[in-house]
Motif scaffolding. Structure first.
Motif, PDB file in Angstrom:
ATOM      1  N   SER A  37       0.856  -1.189   0.000  1.00  0.00           N
ATOM      2  CA  SER A  37       0.000   0.000   0.000  1.00  0.00           C
ATOM      3  C   SER A  37       0.894   1.242   0.000  1.00  0.00           C
ATOM      4  O   SER A  37       2.124   1.119   0.081  1.00  0.00           O
ATOM      5  CB  SER A  37      -0.940   0.004   1.213  1.00  0.00           C
ATOM      6  N   ASN A  38       0.278   2.412  -0.077  1.00  0.00           N
ATOM      7  CA  ASN A  38       1.072   3.637  -0.114  1.00  0.00           C
ATOM      8  C   ASN A  38       0.411   4.728   0.722  1.00  0.00           C
ATOM      9  O   ASN A  38       0.189   5.848   0.264  1.00  0.00           O
ATOM     10  CB  ASN A  38       1.262   4.113  -1.559  1.00  0.00           C
ATOM     11  N   ARG A  39       0.116   4.414   1.962  1.00  0.00           N
ATOM     12  CA  ARG A  39      -0.542   5.378   2.841  1.00  0.00           C
ATOM     13  C   ARG A  39       0.417   6.476   3.308  1.00  0.00           C
ATOM     14  O   ARG A  39      -0.004   7.558   3.685  1.00  0.00           O
ATOM     15  CB  ARG A  39      -1.169   4.649   4.032  1.00  0.00           C
ATOM     16  N   ASP A  40       1.712   6.181   3.296  1.00  0.00           N
ATOM     17  CA  ASP A  40       2.705   7.189   3.685  1.00  0.00           C
ATOM     18  C   ASP A  40       3.033   8.138   2.544  1.00  0.00           C
ATOM     19  O   ASP A  40       3.857   9.052   2.710  1.00  0.00           O
ATOM     20  CB  ASP A  40       3.976   6.520   4.195  1.00  0.00           C
ATOM     21  N   GLY A  41       2.463   7.909   1.377  1.00  0.00           N
ATOM     22  CA  GLY A  41       2.648   8.846   0.265  1.00  0.00           C
ATOM     23  C   GLY A  41       4.045   8.846  -0.318  1.00  0.00           C
ATOM     24  O   GLY A  41       4.514   9.862  -0.825  1.00  0.00           O
ATOM     25  N   GLY A  42       4.728   7.701  -0.269  1.00  0.00           N
ATOM     26  CA  GLY A  42       6.020   7.574  -0.937  1.00  0.00           C
ATOM     27  C   GLY A  42       7.223   8.049  -0.150  1.00  0.00           C
ATOM     28  O   GLY A  42       8.346   8.051  -0.658  1.00  0.00           O
ATOM     29  N   ILE A  43       7.010   8.465   1.112  1.00  0.00           N
ATOM     30  CA  ILE A  43       8.123   8.958   1.934  1.00  0.00           C
ATOM     31  C   ILE A  43       8.000   8.380   3.341  1.00  0.00           C
ATOM     32  O   ILE A  43       6.962   8.526   3.981  1.00  0.00           O
ATOM     33  CB  ILE A  43       8.122  10.496   2.016  1.00  0.00           C
ATOM     34  N   ILE A  44       9.061   7.738   3.811  1.00  0.00           N
ATOM     35  CA  ILE A  44       9.085   7.192   5.164  1.00  0.00           C
ATOM     36  C   ILE A  44      10.381   7.626   5.844  1.00  0.00           C
ATOM     37  O   ILE A  44      11.463   7.498   5.269  1.00  0.00           O
ATOM     38  CB  ILE A  44       8.980   5.649   5.170  1.00  0.00           C
ATOM     39  N   GLY A  45      10.278   8.155   7.047  1.00  0.00           N
ATOM     40  CA  GLY A  45      11.460   8.638   7.747  1.00  0.00           C
ATOM     41  C   GLY A  45      12.113   9.810   7.050  1.00  0.00           C
ATOM     42  O   GLY A  45      13.314  10.061   7.235  1.00  0.00           O
ATOM     43  N   GLY A  46      11.326  10.508   6.227  1.00  0.00           N
ATOM     44  CA  GLY A  46      11.860  11.656   5.498  1.00  0.00           C
ATOM     45  C   GLY A  46      12.614  11.288   4.239  1.00  0.00           C
ATOM     46  O   GLY A  46      13.180  12.157   3.580  1.00  0.00           O
ATOM     47  N   ILE A  47      12.621   9.985   3.884  1.00  0.00           N
ATOM     48  CA  ILE A  47      13.370   9.505   2.722  1.00  0.00           C
ATOM     49  C   ILE A  47      12.417   8.802   1.760  1.00  0.00           C
ATOM     50  O   ILE A  47      11.560   8.018   2.186  1.00  0.00           O
ATOM     51  CB  ILE A  47      14.506   8.554   3.155  1.00  0.00           C
ATOM     52  N   SER A  48      12.536   9.075   0.466  1.00  0.00           N
ATOM     53  CA  SER A  48      11.661   8.460  -0.531  1.00  0.00           C
ATOM     54  C   SER A  48      11.850   6.950  -0.527  1.00  0.00           C
ATOM     55  O   SER A  48      12.962   6.442  -0.385  1.00  0.00           O
ATOM     56  CB  SER A  48      11.955   9.027  -1.923  1.00  0.00           C
ATOM     57  N   ASN A  49      10.733   6.221  -0.668  1.00  0.00           N
ATOM     58  CA  ASN A  49      10.803   4.756  -0.615  1.00  0.00           C
ATOM     59  C   ASN A  49      10.590   4.104  -1.976  1.00  0.00           C
ATOM     60  O   ASN A  49      10.450   2.890  -2.075  1.00  0.00           O
ATOM     61  CB  ASN A  49       9.789   4.209   0.391  1.00  0.00           C
ATOM     62  N   GLY A  50      10.561   4.900  -3.042  1.00  0.00           N
ATOM     63  CA  GLY A  50      10.433   4.355  -4.388  1.00  0.00           C
ATOM     64  C   GLY A  50       9.016   4.320  -4.910  1.00  0.00           C
ATOM     65  O   GLY A  50       8.792   4.063  -6.097  1.00  0.00           O
ATOM     66  N   GLN A  51       8.044   4.572  -4.044  1.00  0.00           N
ATOM     67  CA  GLN A  51       6.657   4.621  -4.484  1.00  0.00           C
ATOM     68  C   GLN A  51       6.301   6.028  -4.961  1.00  0.00           C
ATOM     69  O   GLN A  51       7.074   6.974  -4.788  1.00  0.00           O
ATOM     70  CB  GLN A  51       5.729   4.221  -3.337  1.00  0.00           C
ATOM     71  N   ASP A  52       5.119   6.154  -5.552  1.00  0.00           N
ATOM     72  CA  ASP A  52       4.654   7.476  -5.963  1.00  0.00           C
ATOM     73  C   ASP A  52       4.555   8.381  -4.736  1.00  0.00           C
ATOM     74  O   ASP A  52       4.047   7.962  -3.688  1.00  0.00           O
ATOM     75  CB  ASP A  52       3.274   7.395  -6.614  1.00  0.00           C
ATOM     76  N   ILE A  53       5.033   9.611  -4.882  1.00  0.00           N
ATOM     77  CA  ILE A  53       4.851  10.609  -3.825  1.00  0.00           C
ATOM     78  C   ILE A  53       3.543  11.347  -4.121  1.00  0.00           C
ATOM     79  O   ILE A  53       3.317  11.794  -5.247  1.00  0.00           O
ATOM     80  CB  ILE A  53       6.031  11.590  -3.777  1.00  0.00           C
ATOM     81  N   ILE A  54       2.687  11.436  -3.117  1.00  0.00           N
ATOM     82  CA  ILE A  54       1.374  12.053  -3.303  1.00  0.00           C
ATOM     83  C   ILE A  54       1.226  13.227  -2.337  1.00  0.00           C
ATOM     84  O   ILE A  54       1.325  13.059  -1.120  1.00  0.00           O
ATOM     85  CB  ILE A  54       0.251  11.030  -3.079  1.00  0.00           C
ATOM     86  N   VAL A  55       1.013  14.411  -2.903  1.00  0.00           N
ATOM     87  CA  VAL A  55       0.946  15.642  -2.115  1.00  0.00           C
ATOM     88  C   VAL A  55      -0.369  16.366  -2.391  1.00  0.00           C
ATOM     89  O   VAL A  55      -0.753  16.547  -3.548  1.00  0.00           O
ATOM     90  CB  VAL A  55       2.122  16.591  -2.472  1.00  0.00           C
ATOM     91  N   LYS A  56      -1.041  16.780  -1.334  1.00  0.00           N
ATOM     92  CA  LYS A  56      -2.249  17.588  -1.461  1.00  0.00           C
ATOM     93  C   LYS A  56      -2.000  18.974  -0.891  1.00  0.00           C
ATOM     94  O   LYS A  56      -1.392  19.106   0.163  1.00  0.00           O
ATOM     95  CB  LYS A  56      -3.432  16.925  -0.744  1.00  0.00           C
ATOM     96  N   SER A  57      -2.491  19.999  -1.597  1.00  0.00           N
ATOM     97  CA  SER A  57      -2.285  21.389  -1.185  1.00  0.00           C
ATOM     98  C   SER A  57      -3.634  22.100  -1.100  1.00  0.00           C
ATOM     99  O   SER A  57      -4.435  22.012  -2.036  1.00  0.00           O
ATOM    100  CB  SER A  57      -1.393  22.126  -2.192  1.00  0.00           C
ATOM    101  N   ALA A  58      -3.861  22.792   0.018  1.00  0.00           N
ATOM    102  CA  ALA A  58      -5.117  23.514   0.218  1.00  0.00           C
ATOM    103  C   ALA A  58      -4.916  25.004  -0.036  1.00  0.00           C
ATOM    104  O   ALA A  58      -4.085  25.646   0.621  1.00  0.00           O
ATOM    105  CB  ALA A  58      -5.629  23.284   1.632  1.00  0.00           C
ATOM    106  N   PHE A  59      -5.671  25.551  -0.990  1.00  0.00           N
ATOM    107  CA  PHE A  59      -5.587  26.973  -1.344  1.00  0.00           C
ATOM    108  C   PHE A  59      -6.808  27.709  -0.805  1.00  0.00           C
ATOM    109  O   PHE A  59      -7.941  27.313  -1.061  1.00  0.00           O
ATOM    110  CB  PHE A  59      -5.510  27.146  -2.862  1.00  0.00           C
ATOM    111  N   LYS A  60      -6.555  28.776  -0.078  1.00  0.00           N
ATOM    112  CA  LYS A  60      -7.658  29.557   0.476  1.00  0.00           C
ATOM    113  C   LYS A  60      -8.331  30.382  -0.621  1.00  0.00           C
ATOM    114  O   LYS A  60      -7.730  30.646  -1.678  1.00  0.00           O
ATOM    115  CB  LYS A  60      -7.161  30.474   1.590  1.00  0.00           C
ATOM    116  N   PRO A  61      -9.573  30.803  -0.408  1.00  0.00           N
ATOM    117  CA  PRO A  61     -10.209  31.720  -1.360  1.00  0.00           C
ATOM    118  C   PRO A  61      -9.536  33.080  -1.281  1.00  0.00           C
ATOM    119  O   PRO A  61      -9.208  33.553  -0.191  1.00  0.00           O
ATOM    120  CB  PRO A  61     -11.663  31.779  -0.878  1.00  0.00           C
ATOM    121  N   THR A  62      -9.304  33.685  -2.424  1.00  0.00           N
ATOM    122  CA  THR A  62      -8.650  34.992  -2.429  1.00  0.00           C
ATOM    123  C   THR A  62      -9.492  36.024  -1.696  1.00  0.00           C
ATOM    124  O   THR A  62     -10.724  35.993  -1.741  1.00  0.00           O
ATOM    125  CB  THR A  62      -8.381  35.479  -3.863  1.00  0.00           C
ATOM    126  N   SER A  63      -8.828  36.939  -1.032  1.00  0.00           N
ATOM    127  CA  SER A  63      -9.513  38.008  -0.306  1.00  0.00           C
ATOM    128  C   SER A  63      -9.804  39.211  -1.189  1.00  0.00           C
ATOM    129  O   SER A  63     -10.446  40.168  -0.755  1.00  0.00           O
ATOM    130  CB  SER A  63      -8.659  38.445   0.896  1.00  0.00           C
TER     131      SER A  63
END
Length: 354
Positions: A270-296
């Motif tokens: 599985s890849n619940r850690d998003g491809g990084i364990i202990g701060g080091i890439s493990n060879g799996q896909d790295i998956i990153v989500k970014s939250a953008f606020k509504p502009t003011s």
């Protein structure tokens, strides 16, 4: 003003303001010998460019990039690469009415308090206009990573407002104005944006980025962990208020028996850690989500104060994105590419590997 650079070996430094003459960047640490054309960079800039469609700000910048240095006969020389883009469609008069005011949700107040002066024209250095140079630098990093390591970095709109968007097809992303991977959601997103614009309001969004073919071993112990530096890079983007890697905040509700990525002789199951364990890439896909606020920057009046600390009502005029997340895909891709590029070079230097 410090804090304009990112990276340790592959170092990107940006300069310029939203309504200044130009914006630009210097890239240090780029390996020599890679073929690079202006069109390679322009292609990525065109994905981010404002004024492309009715869903984004109508500021019409061509964002034509010029290579000033570090490239000879279409090849990188190993010296500093200088890139520049001229600003051509700024309307500074739109901001004269707020030069003595602090807009809620903007960096006006904090810049004024820190420096005692600020460029109020379009937000100055705090404007998302600055991110064009991140995309330009990221284009070079993405090309190097793809050609030398087959690393592919692909972002997409995964949520806007309460509309959640499943990853149906990555091929759909470049076929629409929203970087949306599900063509069945296009009409719903269109209706939401139209409603938001009509009301003079804005909306937030989530961008998911997948990094494929990352070699195992990228990242440093403790403070320079790969996930820490990715989060640092993403959080430096205007309007980002949250970053998740792998399961992110959903781990709060999970047990260790549910979350851990088990292994067998073929690799991870599985890849619940998003491809990084202990701060080091493990060879799996790295998956990153970014939250953008509504502009003011919206037409709905808001309470604020002026430079004399007197209460005022503010309406932000000008041309603004109803959802900044729509144009954020190439920006998040570029910031991640810059981090991965830096760690690739650090890995090669420390571990003496090609």
């Amino acid at each position: 003003m410090s804090g304009n650079s990112i990276g340790k070996i592959f170092i990107v430094t940006t300069f310029g303001e939203s309504h200044g003459k130009s914006i630009g960047c210097i890239i240090d640490g780029m390996p020599p010998g890679m073929n690079i054309l202006q069109s390679d960079i322009q292609k990525e800039l065109d994905r981010r460019r404002p004024g492309k469609n009715k869903y984004t700000t109508q500021r019409r910048e061509k964002d034509t990039v010029k290579i000033l240095s570090g490239v000879f006969k279409n090849k990188t020389t190993g010296t500093s690469i200088g890139l520049i883009i001229k600003n051509t469609d700024h309307r500074s008069q739109d901001y004269k009415n707020i030069k003595d005011s602090f807009r809620p949700g903007h960096a006006d107040y904090t810049y004024q308090k820190k420096y005692g002066i600020r460029d109020y024209r379009g937000g100055g250095r705090a404007s998302a206009r600055e991110t064009a140079m991140r995309v330009a630098a990221g284009a070079i990093a993405k090309k190097y990573l793809k050609e030398n390591y087959k690393i592919i970095i692909q972002g997409y709109l995964s949520q806007i407002g309460n509309i959640k968007i499943p990853l149906i097809s990555l091929k759909e992303i470049e076929k629409n104005d929203f970087f949306c991977p599900d063509k069945n959601k296009i009409q719903k997103i269109d209706s939401l944006i139209r409603k938001i614009k009509k009301n003079g309001d804005s909306i937030g969004a989530e961008i998911t980025t997948i990094i494929k073919n990352v070699p195992c071993g990228l990242g440093e112990p403790v403070f320079d962990k790969l996930d820490a530096e990715i989060a640092y890079a993403i959080m430096s983007i205007n309007a980002v208020k949250g970053v998740e890697i792998g399961d992110g905040f959903s781990v709060i509700q999970k047990r260790g028996s549910q979350h851990r990525d088990e292994m067998n002789s073929t690799g991870y199951l599985s890849n619940r850690d998003g491809g990084i364990i202990g701060g080091i890439s493990n060879g799996q896909d790295i998956i990153v989500k970014s939250a953008f606020k509504p502009t003011s920057s919206i037409r709905i009046p808001a309470q604020g104060i002026d430079i004399n600390n007197k209460p005022i009502n503010i309406i932000t005029k000008g041309r603004h994105d109803p959802c900044v997340g729509i144009r954020a895909v190439p920006i998040t891709e570029s910031m991640i590419a810059i981090v991965i590029m830096d760690h690739i070079l650090r890995f090669k230097a420390q571990c003496l590997k090609k």
